[in-house]
Design a protein around this motif. Structure first.
Motif, PDB file in Angstrom:
ATOM      1  N   UNK A  28       0.815  -1.227   0.000  1.00 50.47           N
ATOM      2  CA  UNK A  28       0.000   0.000   0.000  1.00 50.47           C
ATOM      3  C   UNK A  28       0.852   1.282   0.000  1.00 50.47           C
ATOM      4  N   UNK A  29       1.794   1.441   0.961  1.00 49.10           N
ATOM      5  CA  UNK A  29       2.595   2.669   0.926  1.00 49.10           C
ATOM      6  C   UNK A  29       3.391   2.788  -0.374  1.00 49.10           C
ATOM      7  N   UNK A  30       3.889   1.660  -0.847  1.00 47.84           N
ATOM      8  CA  UNK A  30       4.677   1.626  -2.066  1.00 47.84           C
ATOM      9  C   UNK A  30       3.844   2.074  -3.276  1.00 47.84           C
ATOM     10  N   UNK A  31       2.592   1.592  -3.330  1.00 48.47           N
ATOM     11  CA  UNK A  31       1.693   1.972  -4.419  1.00 48.47           C
ATOM     12  C   UNK A  31       1.344   3.448  -4.380  1.00 48.47           C
ATOM     13  N   UNK A  32       1.117   3.954  -3.174  1.00 45.30           N
ATOM     14  CA  UNK A  32       0.813   5.385  -3.027  1.00 45.30           C
ATOM     15  C   UNK A  32       2.006   6.225  -3.498  1.00 45.30           C
ATOM     16  N   UNK A  33       3.214   5.794  -3.106  1.00 44.18           N
ATOM     17  CA  UNK A  33       4.425   6.519  -3.519  1.00 44.18           C
ATOM     18  C   UNK A  33       4.556   6.489  -5.039  1.00 44.18           C
ATOM     19  N   UNK A  34       4.290   5.314  -5.632  1.00 41.52           N
ATOM     20  CA  UNK A  34       4.377   5.192  -7.090  1.00 41.52           C
ATOM     21  C   UNK A  34       3.374   6.114  -7.770  1.00 41.52           C
ATOM     22  N   UNK A  35       2.303   6.473  -7.059  1.00 37.88           N
ATOM     23  CA  UNK A  35       1.308   7.382  -7.627  1.00 37.88           C
ATOM     24  C   UNK A  35       1.661   8.840  -7.426  1.00 37.88           C
ATOM     25  N   UNK A  36       2.084   9.220  -6.214  1.00 36.92           N
ATOM     26  CA  UNK A  36       2.242  10.655  -6.003  1.00 36.92           C
ATOM     27  C   UNK A  36       3.598  11.223  -6.381  1.00 36.92           C
ATOM     28  N   UNK A  37       4.659  10.378  -6.428  1.00 31.53           N
ATOM     29  CA  UNK A  37       5.950  10.956  -6.816  1.00 31.53           C
ATOM     30  C   UNK A  37       5.990  11.437  -8.276  1.00 31.53           C
ATOM     31  N   UNK A  38       5.459  10.670  -9.238  1.00 32.82           N
ATOM     32  CA  UNK A  38       5.460  11.223 -10.597  1.00 32.82           C
ATOM     33  C   UNK A  38       4.703  12.558 -10.664  1.00 32.82           C
ATOM     34  N   UNK A  39       3.594  12.636  -9.916  1.00 33.41           N
ATOM     35  CA  UNK A  39       2.822  13.880  -9.917  1.00 33.41           C
ATOM     36  C   UNK A  39       3.655  15.028  -9.335  1.00 33.41           C
ATOM     37  N   UNK A  40       4.484  14.707  -8.320  1.00 34.93           N
ATOM     38  CA  UNK A  40       5.310  15.764  -7.737  1.00 34.93           C
ATOM     39  C   UNK A  40       6.401  16.217  -8.713  1.00 34.93           C
ATOM     40  N   UNK A  41       6.694  15.397  -9.718  1.00 39.14           N
ATOM     41  CA  UNK A  41       7.619  15.821 -10.780  1.00 39.14           C
ATOM     42  C   UNK A  41       6.904  16.654 -11.839  1.00 39.14           C
ATOM     43  N   UNK A  42       5.584  16.730 -11.768  1.00 42.75           N
ATOM     44  CA  UNK A  42       4.845  17.497 -12.763  1.00 42.75           C
ATOM     45  C   UNK A  42       4.089  16.649 -13.772  1.00 42.75           C
TER      46      UNK A  42
END
Lengths: 234, 111
Positions: A28-42
């Motif tokens: 779960x945390x890993x999946x969330x990270x995989x979702x929000x980090x690309x968004x934080x790159x724009x």
């Protein structure tokens, strides 16, 4: 009726889901990270989800987006993804005899759905049960669908949450932190430590090389160092 | 979505699918050579450590991009604290929390 084949397959699929369940909280945390980090790159939420849909392999997704953000060359991105996912060759080779006679589409879907988790439960449970091919496929499908669905949901949720989280939270820093934890978790022996240290030092020395080549050189040097260290000891 | 991005993700997906299904797909499986299996052992520590380095030493985190730079880059210190957290707890979530908290702290004490 115990001999109703559909009922039996259904129960195998449920059994696969049940076997998978204890492994789910970890993703779960890993999946969330995989979702929000690309968004934080724009990237947009859909761009972030695309990695989960097309690759469905957590660590390599993070690496791919980090490298895309650093404008690495396509070859470096693909080589890195391949290196991180090389372990699937082993899983695939080990699970293949159990699924060999399935039809083409089933085998392709099984390949797409292969994860550390489904490998772990199938590798454990296939040899100890006298299941026919259909039952093995049902078990695999049950476990895989469950983890696939959760992974996609976590990525999309993470991506949407990422869109409203301000830039200064610096969530993208979770990528190297995640890799750090994954890397430290692999240090089983002196040879592994040698591989890790060499990889880190060469990568550091090559930080200014173009196209993120230092990363590839570090990976290759680390693997060689680990193999050499192990050979010298035995 | 740029054309370059689509290519990168699509090809990365293909590479992944190839590695995952190489043997399930092939009707004839053959034994992977032993040297290859031996080397495979060291791929994760080597490549993951090589990946950590640019993430720690390259570029600026959101904090810096938003509020301006500080004398000492907080990333390496935060990573060190995260590493020590993992080595003591062996758990990923506390490691991430410790790393992020130290990142904020090391940035904050310098402004």
């Amino acid at each position: 009726m115990p001999h109703d084949p559909n009922r039996q397959l259904q129960s195998r699929a449920l059994q696969g889901m049940r076997a998978m369940t204890p492994l789910l909280p970890g993703i779960v945390p890993f999946g969330l990270i995989a979702g929000f980090t690309p968004v934080s790159f724009g990237f947009t939420w859909f761009d972030a989800w695309a990695g989960s849909l097309l690759m469905f392999a957590g660590a390599s997704q993070l690496a791919a987006y980090q490298l895309m953000n650093e404008s690495a060359s396509l070859w470096v991105i693909l080589l890195t993804v391949a290196a991180i996912n090389l372990r699937y060759l082993l899983y695939s080779a080990s699970i293949a005899p159990h699924l060999a006679n399935a039809d083409r589409l089933t085998r392709l879907l099984a390949g797409y759905g292969l994860t550390d988790q489904i490998y772990a439960i199938c590798h454990r449970d296939y040899p100890t049960h006298d299941w026919d091919l259909q039952e093995r496929v049902a078990y695999y499908a049950g476990g895989s669908c469950l983890i696939w669905g959760l992974w996609q949901a976590c990525t999309v949720l993470g991506a949407f949450v990422g869109q409203i989280i301000p830039v200064f939270w610096s969530l993208e820093f979770m990528i190297p932190l995640t890799f750090l934890a994954l890397a430290l978790n692999t240090l089983k022996s002196r040879s592994h430590q040698t591989a890790a240290m060499t990889g880190a030092i060469v990568s550091f020395a090559g930080l200014t090389l173009p196209y993120n080549l230092g990363l590839i050189l570090g990976g290759v040097a680390g693997i060689i160092a680990g193999v050499v260290h192990q050979r010298m000891r035995s | 979505m740029t054309e370059q991005f689509i290519w990168a993700v699509a090809l990365a997906g293909l590479v992944t699918l190839f590695l995952k299904s190489a043997f399930i797909e092939g009707q004839h499986y053959f034994q992977l050579p032993q040297w290859f299996i031996d080397a495979l052992e060291f791929v994760p520590p080597a490549i993951l450590c090589a990946l950590v380095i640019p993430g720690i030493f390259k570029g600026d985190v959101g904090l810096v991009r938003e509020f301006g730079s500080v004398p000492i880059d907080p990333k390496p210190i935060a990573a060190l604290i995260a590493a020590m957290t993992f080595l003591t707890t062996k758990k990923t979530v506390p490691t991430l929390l410790a790393g992020m908290a130290s990142l904020y702290l090391v940035f904050w004490v310098q402004i």
